[in-house]
Design a protein around this motif. Structure first.
Motif, PDB file in Angstrom:
ATOM      1  N   ILE A 155     -12.657  11.110   1.818  1.00 48.03           N
ATOM      2  CA  ILE A 155     -11.293  10.847   1.135  1.00 48.03           C
ATOM      3  C   ILE A 155     -10.782   9.666   1.197  1.00 48.03           C
ATOM      4  CG2 ILE A 155      -8.995  11.977   1.323  1.00 48.03           C
ATOM      5  CD1 ILE A 155     -10.144  14.777   2.279  1.00 48.03           C
ATOM      6  N   THR A 156     -10.680   8.987   2.282  1.00 52.64           N
ATOM      7  CA  THR A 156     -10.115   7.571   2.491  1.00 52.64           C
ATOM      8  C   THR A 156     -11.085   6.799   1.499  1.00 52.64           C
ATOM      9  OG1 THR A 156      -9.731   7.942   4.798  1.00 52.64           O
ATOM     10  CG2 THR A 156      -9.782   5.876   3.850  1.00 52.64           C
ATOM     11  N   GLU A 157     -12.421   6.927   1.490  1.00 50.06           N
ATOM     12  CA  GLU A 157     -13.045   6.057   0.707  1.00 50.06           C
ATOM     13  C   GLU A 157     -12.891   6.310  -0.914  1.00 50.06           C
ATOM     14  OE1 GLU A 157     -17.791   5.685  -0.386  1.00 50.06           O
ATOM     15  OE2 GLU A 157     -17.371   5.982   1.586  1.00 50.06           O
ATOM     16  N   PHE A 158     -12.877   7.726  -1.253  1.00 50.85           N
ATOM     17  CA  PHE A 158     -12.513   8.131  -2.538  1.00 50.85           C
ATOM     18  C   PHE A 158     -11.231   7.283  -2.800  1.00 50.85           C
ATOM     19  CE2 PHE A 158     -10.004  11.508  -4.587  1.00 50.85           C
ATOM     20  CZ  PHE A 158     -10.421  11.360  -6.005  1.00 50.85           C
ATOM     21  N   LEU A 159     -10.056   7.640  -1.991  1.00 59.46           N
ATOM     22  CA  LEU A 159      -8.751   7.005  -2.555  1.00 59.46           C
ATOM     23  C   LEU A 159      -8.759   5.553  -2.562  1.00 59.46           C
ATOM     24  CD1 LEU A 159      -6.282   9.268  -0.278  1.00 59.46           C
ATOM     25  CD2 LEU A 159      -6.764   9.595  -2.709  1.00 59.46           C
ATOM     26  N   ARG A 160      -9.396   4.830  -1.692  1.00 56.24           N
ATOM     27  CA  ARG A 160      -9.394   3.323  -1.673  1.00 56.24           C
ATOM     28  C   ARG A 160     -10.192   2.831  -2.788  1.00 56.24           C
ATOM     29  NH1 ARG A 160      -9.776   2.282   4.697  1.00 56.24           N
ATOM     30  NH2 ARG A 160      -7.543   2.717   5.285  1.00 56.24           N
ATOM     31  N   SER A 161     -11.025   3.636  -3.281  1.00 49.77           N
ATOM     32  CA  SER A 161     -11.803   2.993  -4.515  1.00 49.77           C
ATOM     33  C   SER A 161     -11.055   3.075  -5.794  1.00 49.77           C
ATOM     34  CB  SER A 161     -13.161   3.920  -4.631  1.00 49.77           C
ATOM     35  OG  SER A 161     -12.928   5.135  -5.006  1.00 49.77           O
ATOM     36  N   HIS A 162      -9.725   3.866  -5.911  1.00 50.06           N
ATOM     37  CA  HIS A 162      -9.177   4.179  -6.852  1.00 50.06           C
ATOM     38  C   HIS A 162      -7.359   3.538  -6.754  1.00 50.06           C
ATOM     39  CE1 HIS A 162     -11.908   6.524  -9.110  1.00 50.06           C
ATOM     40  NE2 HIS A 162     -12.138   7.043  -8.089  1.00 50.06           N
ATOM     41  N   PHE A 163      -7.047   3.365  -5.320  1.00 46.16           N
ATOM     42  CA  PHE A 163      -5.853   2.890  -5.327  1.00 46.16           C
ATOM     43  C   PHE A 163      -5.614   2.156  -4.101  1.00 46.16           C
ATOM     44  CE2 PHE A 163      -6.049   7.525  -6.699  1.00 46.16           C
ATOM     45  CZ  PHE A 163      -5.400   7.224  -7.782  1.00 46.16           C
ATOM     46  N   ASP A 164      -4.490   1.435  -4.128  1.00 39.73           N
ATOM     47  CA  ASP A 164      -4.274   0.550  -2.745  1.00 39.73           C
ATOM     48  C   ASP A 164      -3.426   1.535  -1.808  1.00 39.73           C
ATOM     49  OD1 ASP A 164      -3.530  -1.435  -0.958  1.00 39.73           O
ATOM     50  OD2 ASP A 164      -1.881  -2.175  -2.291  1.00 39.73           O
ATOM     51  N   VAL A 165      -3.968   2.163  -0.831  1.00 34.85           N
ATOM     52  CA  VAL A 165      -3.624   3.096  -0.021  1.00 34.85           C
ATOM     53  C   VAL A 165      -3.807   2.865   1.362  1.00 34.85           C
ATOM     54  CG1 VAL A 165      -3.421   4.862  -1.776  1.00 34.85           C
ATOM     55  CG2 VAL A 165      -5.549   4.668  -0.393  1.00 34.85           C
ATOM     56  N   ALA A 166      -3.274   3.205   2.287  1.00 36.60           N
ATOM     57  CA  ALA A 166      -3.662   3.344   3.471  1.00 36.60           C
ATOM     58  C   ALA A 166      -3.396   4.945   4.092  1.00 36.60           C
ATOM     59  CB  ALA A 166      -2.377   2.731   4.732  1.00 36.60           C
ATOM     60  N   VAL A 167      -4.612   5.444   4.531  1.00 28.75           N
ATOM     61  CA  VAL A 167      -4.614   6.768   4.810  1.00 28.75           C
ATOM     62  C   VAL A 167      -4.530   7.141   6.265  1.00 28.75           C
ATOM     63  CG1 VAL A 167      -6.047   8.994   4.506  1.00 28.75           C
ATOM     64  CG2 VAL A 167      -6.089   6.911   2.866  1.00 28.75           C
ATOM     65  N   THR A 168      -3.555   7.877   6.879  1.00 36.14           N
ATOM     66  CA  THR A 168      -3.341   8.501   8.164  1.00 36.14           C
ATOM     67  C   THR A 168      -3.800   9.765   8.475  1.00 36.14           C
ATOM     68  OG1 THR A 168      -1.443   6.932   8.254  1.00 36.14           O
ATOM     69  CG2 THR A 168      -1.659   8.520   9.964  1.00 36.14           C
TER      70      THR A 168
ATOM     71  N   SER B 105       0.740  -1.041  -0.020  1.00 34.07           N
ATOM     72  CA  SER B 105      -0.057   0.247  -0.008  1.00 34.07           C
ATOM     73  C   SER B 105       0.900   1.247  -0.003  1.00 34.07           C
ATOM     74  CB  SER B 105      -0.807   0.020   1.204  1.00 34.07           C
ATOM     75  OG  SER B 105      -1.914  -1.021   1.265  1.00 34.07           O
ATOM     76  N   LYS B 106       0.620   2.200  -0.691  1.00 35.06           N
ATOM     77  CA  LYS B 106       0.959   3.616  -0.767  1.00 35.06           C
ATOM     78  C   LYS B 106       0.412   4.241   0.716  1.00 35.06           C
ATOM     79  CE  LYS B 106       3.075   3.363  -4.594  1.00 35.06           C
ATOM     80  NZ  LYS B 106       4.409   3.809  -4.844  1.00 35.06           N
ATOM     81  N   GLN B 107       1.479   5.155   1.163  1.00 39.60           N
ATOM     82  CA  GLN B 107       0.943   5.665   2.516  1.00 39.60           C
ATOM     83  C   GLN B 107       0.669   7.110   2.260  1.00 39.60           C
ATOM     84  OE1 GLN B 107       0.853   3.872   5.480  1.00 39.60           O
ATOM     85  NE2 GLN B 107       1.193   2.266   3.756  1.00 39.60           N
ATOM     86  N   VAL B 108      -0.724   7.668   2.816  1.00 40.62           N
ATOM     87  CA  VAL B 108      -0.951   9.160   2.442  1.00 40.62           C
ATOM     88  C   VAL B 108      -1.195   9.634   3.832  1.00 40.62           C
ATOM     89  CG1 VAL B 108      -2.859  10.449   1.733  1.00 40.62           C
ATOM     90  CG2 VAL B 108      -2.178   8.530   0.448  1.00 40.62           C
ATOM     91  N   LEU B 109      -0.968  10.657   4.095  1.00 35.62           N
ATOM     92  CA  LEU B 109      -1.035  11.466   5.509  1.00 35.62           C
ATOM     93  C   LEU B 109      -2.238  12.451   5.010  1.00 35.62           C
ATOM     94  CD1 LEU B 109      -0.237  12.108   8.224  1.00 35.62           C
ATOM     95  CD2 LEU B 109       1.451  13.766   7.330  1.00 35.62           C
ATOM     96  N   ASN B 110      -3.105  12.468   5.719  1.00 34.33           N
ATOM     97  CA  ASN B 110      -4.278  13.528   5.532  1.00 34.33           C
ATOM     98  C   ASN B 110      -4.351  14.471   6.707  1.00 34.33           C
ATOM     99  OD1 ASN B 110      -6.557  14.457   4.313  1.00 34.33           O
ATOM    100  ND2 ASN B 110      -8.079  12.875   5.036  1.00 34.33           N
ATOM    101  N   VAL B 111      -4.119  15.555   6.430  1.00 37.79           N
ATOM    102  CA  VAL B 111      -4.013  16.678   7.726  1.00 37.79           C
ATOM    103  C   VAL B 111      -5.271  17.562   7.659  1.00 37.79           C
ATOM    104  CG1 VAL B 111      -2.486  18.258   8.478  1.00 37.79           C
ATOM    105  CG2 VAL B 111      -1.552  16.595   7.035  1.00 37.79           C
ATOM    106  N   GLY B 112      -5.632  17.833   8.690  1.00 35.93           N
ATOM    107  CA  GLY B 112      -6.544  18.847   8.875  1.00 35.93           C
ATOM    108  C   GLY B 112      -8.069  18.610   8.631  1.00 35.93           C
ATOM    109  N   GLN B 113      -8.421  17.541   8.211  1.00 35.63           N
ATOM    110  CA  GLN B 113      -9.830  17.059   7.909  1.00 35.63           C
ATOM    111  C   GLN B 113     -10.613  16.951   9.111  1.00 35.63           C
ATOM    112  OE1 GLN B 113     -10.478  17.541   4.920  1.00 35.63           O
ATOM    113  NE2 GLN B 113      -8.568  17.347   3.698  1.00 35.63           N
ATOM    114  N   CYS B 114     -12.037  17.084   9.045  1.00 34.54           N
ATOM    115  CA  CYS B 114     -13.023  16.608  10.211  1.00 34.54           C
ATOM    116  C   CYS B 114     -13.004  15.096   9.878  1.00 34.54           C
ATOM    117  CB  CYS B 114     -14.296  17.356  10.045  1.00 34.54           C
ATOM    118  SG  CYS B 114     -15.263  16.816   8.635  1.00 34.54           S
TER     119      CYS B 114
END
Length: 123
Positions: A18-31, A2-11
């Motif tokens: 955003i996590t759902e959007f990214l995971r629907s297109h990419f193999d990612v882990a969102v922190t 998985s690619k690693q994504v840092l998601n800053v400042g979101q509620c």
């Protein structure tokens, strides 16, 4: 791997979207990171392939573009999450790659921008 994504400042809701959007297109882990100190701590602890930054941090109203300006040249690629073109322009001027807005989930152009970083390694 998985690619690693840092998601800053979101509620919480936007982080989940955003996590759902990214995971629907990419193999990612969102922190998630609520604010600048949490984001900087996460960046010290591990490496990320992409940093997504909210225009205004949900927890304290901090400015996302100002956070982008503080990142050094060794940071991973950064994208602003904002529907406002002027905010996107300011983020790019601060060193970010062209980002996307919350209304762009699933938009082909937004997916391609993210793909350029995550899958093609176009950092």
């Amino acid at each position: 791997m998985s690619k690693q994504v840092l998601n800053v400042g979101q509620c919480g809701f936007d982080h989940a979207s955003i996590t759902e959007f990214l995971r629907s297109h990419f193999d990612v882990a969102v922190t998630p990171a609520a604010d600048e100190p949490e984001a900087l701590s996460a960046l010290e602890q591990r490496s990320f392939d992409l940093i997504l930054v909210n225009r205004k941090f949900d927890c304290n109203g901090a400015d996302g573009v100002e956070f982008i300006q503080k990142l050094d040249g060794n940071a991973p690629p950064v994208m602003l999450v904002s529907n406002f073109p002027e905010a996107q322009d300011a983020a790019v001027a601060a060193g970010a790659r062209p980002g996307f807005g919350k209304s762009d989930y699933g938009n082909t152009e937004a997916v391609q921008r993210i793909s350029d970083v995550l899958q093609n390694g176009d950092a």
